[in-house]
Scaffold this active site. Structure first.
Site, PDB file in Angstrom:
ATOM      1  N   TYR A   1       0.466  -1.169   0.287  1.00  0.00           N
ATOM      2  CA  TYR A   1       0.217   0.283  -0.121  1.00  0.00           C
ATOM      3  C   TYR A   1       0.765   0.879   0.072  1.00  0.00           C
ATOM      4  O   TYR A   1       2.109   1.599   0.701  1.00  0.00           O
ATOM      5  CB  TYR A   1      -0.935  -0.041   1.463  1.00  0.00           C
ATOM      6  CG  TYR A   1      -2.005   1.446   1.441  1.00  0.00           C
ATOM      7  CD1 TYR A   1      -3.092   1.492   1.084  1.00  0.00           C
ATOM      8  CD2 TYR A   1      -0.819   2.514   2.360  1.00  0.00           C
ATOM      9  CE1 TYR A   1      -3.489   2.908   1.099  1.00  0.00           C
ATOM     10  CE2 TYR A   1      -1.717   3.883   2.056  1.00  0.00           C
ATOM     11  CZ  TYR A   1      -3.357   3.614   1.810  1.00  0.00           C
ATOM     12  OH  TYR A   1      -4.168   4.876   1.435  1.00  0.00           O
TER      13      TYR A   1
ATOM     14  N   GLU B   1      -3.340   7.715  -3.498  1.00  0.00           N
ATOM     15  CA  GLU B   1      -3.593   6.487  -3.304  1.00  0.00           C
ATOM     16  C   GLU B   1      -3.274   5.135  -4.745  1.00  0.00           C
ATOM     17  O   GLU B   1      -3.663   5.198  -5.712  1.00  0.00           O
ATOM     18  CB  GLU B   1      -4.508   6.200  -3.063  1.00  0.00           C
ATOM     19  CG  GLU B   1      -4.044   5.164  -2.057  1.00  0.00           C
ATOM     20  CD  GLU B   1      -6.136   4.801  -1.093  1.00  0.00           C
ATOM     21  OE1 GLU B   1      -6.930   4.389  -2.122  1.00  0.00           O
ATOM     22  OE2 GLU B   1      -5.545   4.471  -0.444  1.00  0.00           O
TER      23      GLU B   1
END
Ligand code: ADP
Ligand code: MG
Length: 270
Positions: free
Chosen positions: A109, A197
């Site tokens: 992530y 993101e």
């Protein structure tokens, strides 16, 4: 302002940030003709809506057979996709992205945003790629790493080395991670991004880094200096009342129920 995954990935390409080969299509025919050009052991068909959580809701389909791609596109176009981010009414899929399948070894992530406490652009990384970061924060906050970048000094290679070390990347991936983050930081600053993101950021079996998903939200106050970004706006994805209000320069936030709230600043109003 939010954009679609395919638009975010196009922007990534401009900054040399590696993404899978792919193309957005509006129709089965367009999809089949692109698939003829794309040679890959696996094909991925992804619904393009302004919401995450598509994988779990049937908005990401994989197939090894080129001949099945058209059918998957047909199934997805026009479908109302309900994910945990769309609300119960869901969102109609009007565009899909067809891309090559990637040989995933690890899912990480990575995001960049402005830390409200320090005012600095900040990388948030975690080894728990593919999971919602809110969920990781709730259950295993120790797995989330934050690293701020002093904006007056800018990004430095050590930022990349720290991130690589904290993620436990192999030696050969350290230099690629430094380059990856440096390019991403440049994009973040130059394009007036509010939130970027990548979930998941993938380490492939071939030992490369690749952005498999891409979510980018821009700061509305910076759109005036980035016309290319402004043109990416997809009004079909936004609430019609908010679109109308924005035409008149009004801050209007659509809420549930029957009460409207309209003042001189959305944050203030909330
Ligand atoms: P969302 O976050 O909306 O669920 P993602 O783009 O993150 O959508 O895709 C969900 C999952 O599907 C990923 O975590 C990954 O496992 C798989 N996936 C997505 N794109 C590809 C691809 N090009 N190749 C292989 N797997 C993929
Ligand atoms: Mg994702």
């Amino acid at each position: 302002m939010n954009v679609h995954e395919y638009q975010a990935k196009a922007l990534f390409r401009q900054y040399n940030i590696p993404v899978p080969r792919g193309k957005m299509v509006h129709s089965v025919q367009e999809g089949e003709s692109w698939t003829r050009e794309l040679d890959s052991p696996v094909y991925v068909v992804k619904a393009q809506i302004h919401a995450g959580g598509r994988g779990k809701a049937g908005g990401v389909k994989l197939t090894k057979k080129k001949t099945e791609v058209g059918g998957l596109v047909k199934e997805m176009l026009g479908k109302v996709l309900v994910t945990h981010q769309t609300g119960p009414e869901g969102k109609e899929v009007q565009k899909v992205l067809i891309e090559e399948g990637v040989n995933i070894q690890r899912e990480l992530y990575l995001s960049i945003l402005i830390d409200r406490d320090t005012g600095w652009p900040t990388f948030i990384v975690s080894t728990q790629g593919g999971m919602e970061i809110e969920e990781v924060a709730a259950h295993s906050p120790e797995k989330i790493i934050k690293l701020g970048v002093d904006p007056s000094a800018g990004f430095k290679p050590f930022h990349g080395r720290v991130v690589a070390a904290r993620l436990g990347l192999e030696k050969e991936l350290v230099a690629p991670m430094v380059t990856f983050l440096s390019d991403l930081y440049r994009l973040f600053i130059e394009k007036g991004v509010a939130l970027l993101e990548i979930n998941p950021l993938v380490v492939t079996g071939e030992k490369t880094l690749i952005a498999l998903d891409a979510k980018v939200a821009f700061d509305d106050n910076s759109l005036f200096k980035n016309w290319d970004v402004k043109e990416m706006r997809d009004l079909a994805e936004e609430d019609p009342l908010e679109v109308r209000a924005s035409q008149y320069g009004l801050n209007y936030v659509k809420l549930d129920g029957e009460i409207g709230c309209m003042v001189n600043g959305a944050g203030l109003a909330m």
